[in-house]
Design an enzyme around this catalytic site. Structure first.
Site, PDB file in Angstrom:
ATOM      1  N   ARG A 269      -1.909 -58.327  56.338  1.00  0.00           N
ATOM      2  CA  ARG A 269      -0.617 -58.905  56.616  1.00  0.00           C
ATOM      3  C   ARG A 269      -0.870 -60.249  56.193  1.00  0.00           C
ATOM      4  O   ARG A 269      -2.070 -60.862  56.231  1.00  0.00           O
ATOM      5  CB  ARG A 269      -0.155 -59.010  57.922  1.00  0.00           C
ATOM      6  CG  ARG A 269       0.022 -57.626  58.442  1.00  0.00           C
ATOM      7  CD  ARG A 269       1.544 -56.917  57.971  1.00  0.00           C
ATOM      8  NE  ARG A 269       2.377 -57.872  57.897  1.00  0.00           N
ATOM      9  CZ  ARG A 269       3.115 -58.402  59.174  1.00  0.00           C
ATOM     10  NH1 ARG A 269       2.931 -57.624  60.241  1.00  0.00           N
ATOM     11  NH2 ARG A 269       4.032 -59.430  59.008  1.00  0.00           N
TER      12      ARG A 269
ATOM     13  N   SER B  67       7.723 -69.026  53.726  1.00  0.00           N
ATOM     14  CA  SER B  67       6.424 -68.683  52.889  1.00  0.00           C
ATOM     15  C   SER B  67       6.668 -69.469  51.495  1.00  0.00           C
ATOM     16  O   SER B  67       7.750 -69.704  51.067  1.00  0.00           O
ATOM     17  CB  SER B  67       6.227 -67.329  52.741  1.00  0.00           C
ATOM     18  OG  SER B  67       7.136 -66.676  51.804  1.00  0.00           O
TER      19      SER B  67
ATOM     20  N   LEU C  12       3.061 -48.796  53.955  1.00  0.00           N
ATOM     21  CA  LEU C  12       2.536 -47.264  53.947  1.00  0.00           C
ATOM     22  C   LEU C  12       3.009 -46.667  52.644  1.00  0.00           C
ATOM     23  O   LEU C  12       2.265 -45.538  52.248  1.00  0.00           O
ATOM     24  CB  LEU C  12       3.408 -46.614  55.241  1.00  0.00           C
ATOM     25  CG  LEU C  12       3.045 -46.873  56.658  1.00  0.00           C
ATOM     26  CD1 LEU C  12       3.865 -46.114  57.544  1.00  0.00           C
ATOM     27  CD2 LEU C  12       1.704 -46.608  56.944  1.00  0.00           C
ATOM     28  N   ARG C  13       3.872 -46.919  52.021  1.00  0.00           N
ATOM     29  CA  ARG C  13       4.420 -46.499  50.697  1.00  0.00           C
ATOM     30  C   ARG C  13       3.012 -46.773  49.664  1.00  0.00           C
ATOM     31  O   ARG C  13       2.572 -45.689  49.024  1.00  0.00           O
ATOM     32  CB  ARG C  13       5.414 -47.239  49.961  1.00  0.00           C
ATOM     33  CG  ARG C  13       5.751 -46.872  48.542  1.00  0.00           C
ATOM     34  CD  ARG C  13       6.947 -47.811  48.108  1.00  0.00           C
ATOM     35  NE  ARG C  13       6.351 -49.189  48.072  1.00  0.00           N
ATOM     36  CZ  ARG C  13       5.658 -49.908  47.209  1.00  0.00           C
ATOM     37  NH1 ARG C  13       5.192 -49.041  46.025  1.00  0.00           N
ATOM     38  NH2 ARG C  13       5.367 -51.008  47.402  1.00  0.00           N
ATOM     39  N   ARG C  14       2.770 -47.951  49.742  1.00  0.00           N
ATOM     40  CA  ARG C  14       1.357 -48.250  48.684  1.00  0.00           C
ATOM     41  C   ARG C  14       0.201 -47.480  49.274  1.00  0.00           C
ATOM     42  O   ARG C  14      -0.446 -46.617  48.598  1.00  0.00           O
ATOM     43  CB  ARG C  14       0.945 -49.686  48.738  1.00  0.00           C
ATOM     44  CG  ARG C  14       2.181 -50.409  48.128  1.00  0.00           C
ATOM     45  CD  ARG C  14       1.965 -51.988  48.253  1.00  0.00           C
ATOM     46  NE  ARG C  14       2.870 -52.656  47.625  1.00  0.00           N
ATOM     47  CZ  ARG C  14       3.431 -53.945  47.874  1.00  0.00           C
ATOM     48  NH1 ARG C  14       2.885 -54.409  48.954  1.00  0.00           N
ATOM     49  NH2 ARG C  14       4.197 -54.553  47.177  1.00  0.00           N
TER      50      ARG C  14
ATOM     51  N   ARG D 134      -3.379 -63.269  52.196  1.00  0.00           N
ATOM     52  CA  ARG D 134      -3.912 -62.157  51.695  1.00  0.00           C
ATOM     53  C   ARG D 134      -4.992 -62.260  50.477  1.00  0.00           C
ATOM     54  O   ARG D 134      -6.145 -61.588  50.464  1.00  0.00           O
ATOM     55  CB  ARG D 134      -2.900 -61.137  51.131  1.00  0.00           C
ATOM     56  CG  ARG D 134      -2.133 -60.405  52.206  1.00  0.00           C
ATOM     57  CD  ARG D 134      -0.835 -59.584  51.966  1.00  0.00           C
ATOM     58  NE  ARG D 134       0.151 -60.143  51.764  1.00  0.00           N
ATOM     59  CZ  ARG D 134       1.332 -59.712  51.201  1.00  0.00           C
ATOM     60  NH1 ARG D 134       1.386 -58.484  50.932  1.00  0.00           N
ATOM     61  NH2 ARG D 134       2.398 -60.306  51.112  1.00  0.00           N
TER      62      ARG D 134
ATOM     63  N   THR E 175      -3.507 -53.273  52.273  1.00  0.00           N
ATOM     64  CA  THR E 175      -1.972 -53.201  51.933  1.00  0.00           C
ATOM     65  C   THR E 175      -1.398 -53.200  53.371  1.00  0.00           C
ATOM     66  O   THR E 175      -1.824 -52.257  54.344  1.00  0.00           O
ATOM     67  CB  THR E 175      -1.403 -52.203  51.024  1.00  0.00           C
ATOM     68  OG1 THR E 175      -0.144 -52.056  51.011  1.00  0.00           O
ATOM     69  CG2 THR E 175      -1.906 -50.700  51.522  1.00  0.00           C
TER      70      THR E 175
ATOM     71  N   CYS F  76      10.335 -49.811  56.286  1.00  0.00           N
ATOM     72  CA  CYS F  76       9.088 -49.988  56.016  1.00  0.00           C
ATOM     73  C   CYS F  76       8.337 -48.905  56.677  1.00  0.00           C
ATOM     74  O   CYS F  76       7.025 -48.957  56.345  1.00  0.00           O
ATOM     75  CB  CYS F  76       8.552 -51.389  56.527  1.00  0.00           C
ATOM     76  SG  CYS F  76       8.830 -52.752  55.185  1.00  0.00           S
TER      77      CYS F  76
ATOM     78  N   LYS G 212      13.408 -55.905  48.452  1.00  0.00           N
ATOM     79  CA  LYS G 212      12.656 -54.866  48.956  1.00  0.00           C
ATOM     80  C   LYS G 212      12.801 -55.076  50.379  1.00  0.00           C
ATOM     81  O   LYS G 212      12.122 -54.141  51.414  1.00  0.00           O
ATOM     82  CB  LYS G 212      11.295 -54.593  48.458  1.00  0.00           C
ATOM     83  CG  LYS G 212      10.449 -56.039  48.416  1.00  0.00           C
ATOM     84  CD  LYS G 212       9.001 -55.602  47.771  1.00  0.00           C
ATOM     85  CE  LYS G 212       8.171 -56.740  47.989  1.00  0.00           C
ATOM     86  NZ  LYS G 212       7.659 -57.138  49.503  1.00  0.00           N
ATOM     87  N   ASP G 213      12.961 -56.245  51.033  1.00  0.00           N
ATOM     88  CA  ASP G 213      12.673 -56.558  52.485  1.00  0.00           C
ATOM     89  C   ASP G 213      14.009 -56.215  53.187  1.00  0.00           C
ATOM     90  O   ASP G 213      14.222 -56.095  54.362  1.00  0.00           O
ATOM     91  CB  ASP G 213      12.411 -58.117  52.908  1.00  0.00           C
ATOM     92  CG  ASP G 213      11.122 -58.510  52.419  1.00  0.00           C
ATOM     93  OD1 ASP G 213      10.231 -57.558  52.410  1.00  0.00           O
ATOM     94  OD2 ASP G 213      10.767 -59.625  52.323  1.00  0.00           O
TER      95      ASP G 213
END
Length: 309
Positions: free
Chosen positions: A148, A11, A129-131, A154, A126, A241, A82-83
């Site tokens: 996604r 990406s 699930l956290r957001r 996005r 988003t 995640c 974070k990944d």
């Protein structure tokens, strides 16, 4: 002469992050060493029609890259911290943690409205699930839907009218130079970030002493310490995640201060707490124990059971 191959997702943001790391490494490389980049397609880049929580969580963005490291096709890999799953394959280590960009999340709104200003039933995109949990805890009237794809994808979906707003990591926005697109940076009181958000993890083979020595030149000990506390907190819940878990640590004198939360994806239950300790790992474990006593373990079991139904 040694050619050091640096693995990355393909990406635009991943490539920008990897180039940033390579530029800093070049200042510390031994003579006769050169760097080259190899782009690797991960399963997370291929599966774009379902949320991460339904297809395996964090490891989706790193497994193919970790395999390339183990196979010797690449010598080091650059990941968004974070990944990174809580556990790492045997034979691999985190050789460095970089200085941290903003850890916060941000809202990008099509009509320039903040989270509190969005109209009732506005659609917020988003894949986290956290957001989702924290948006709904604050605004239960909103419709949170999965989105996604990379940042460009996005943002295009937002501007095409599929969403009224999307929630993104501000660090990625900064690295892309997109700060002018941001409507609101969400403070930790509104949205506690993902563990490690804003930092980069440089992964390599545990037995590659030459690479490990070079990576120490770009390691940020303070960020390494705070991220260690956050990851210990995540690890205590066997987290990825697929679970709504957030954590953010800071250094205050010689203490690590950590805020953490565990939530139901609907935002109807949020269990949070704060703790501090000199030892980063102990700090994360203690806070996890505290939240467990408040019912976090039972809540996460419910979330797992609902996800499997």
């Amino acid at each position: 002469m040694r050619t050091v191959t640096v693995g990355t997702r393909r990406s635009e943001l991943a490539v920008i992050q990897t180039q940033w790391v390579m530029d800093r490494l070049k200042e510390h490389l031994p003579d006769q060493w050169e760097l080259k980049q190899e782009k690797i397609v991960t399963r997370g880049d291929q599966i774009l029609n379902v949320t991460l929580s339904k297809v395996g969580g964090k490891g989706l963005f790193v497994k193919e890259i970790e395999q390339a490291l183990l196979d010797g096709r690449i010598d080091l890999a650059v990941h968004s911290m974070k990944d990174m799953p809580a556990d790492m394959p045997e034979g691999l280590v985190m050789g460095a943690v970089t200085e941290r960009e903003s850890p916060w999340d941000c809202l990008v709104s099509r009509e320039g409205k903040t989270l509190d200003e969005l109209p009732e039933k506005a659609r917020v995109g988003t894949s986290s699930l956290r957001r989702q949990a924290q948006v709904l805890a604050r605004r239960p009237d909103l419709q949170v839907e999965p989105v996604r794809g990379n940042l460009n994808t996005r943002y295009k979906k937002l501007m095409d009218g599929q969403f009224d707003a999307i929630v993104l990591a501000y660090a990625g926005i900064q690295r892309m130079g997109w700060q002018d697109k941001v409507t609101e940076v969400l403070s930790e009181d509104v949205m506690l970030p993902s563990v490690g958000q804003g930092a980069l993890a440089i992964q390599c083979r545990a037995d590659d002493k030459e690479i490990l020595d070079v990576l120490q030149s770009i390691n940020d000990p303070g960020v390494e310490r705070t991220v260690t506390a956050e990851r210990a907190f995540l690890h205590a819940f066997d987290g990825g995640c697929h679970l709504p878990i957030a954590g953010f640590a800071t250094l205050e004198e010689n203490q690590v201060r950590l805020r953490g939360l565990v939530a139901h994806p609907t935002g109807t239950q949020v269990i949070e707490g704060e703790g501090q300790h000199e030892d980063a790992t102990v700090c994360g474990q203690y806070l996890a124990d505290d939240l467990m006593k408040k019912g976090a373990g039972k809540l996460l079991d419910e979330v797992r059971d609902e996800a499997e139904q």
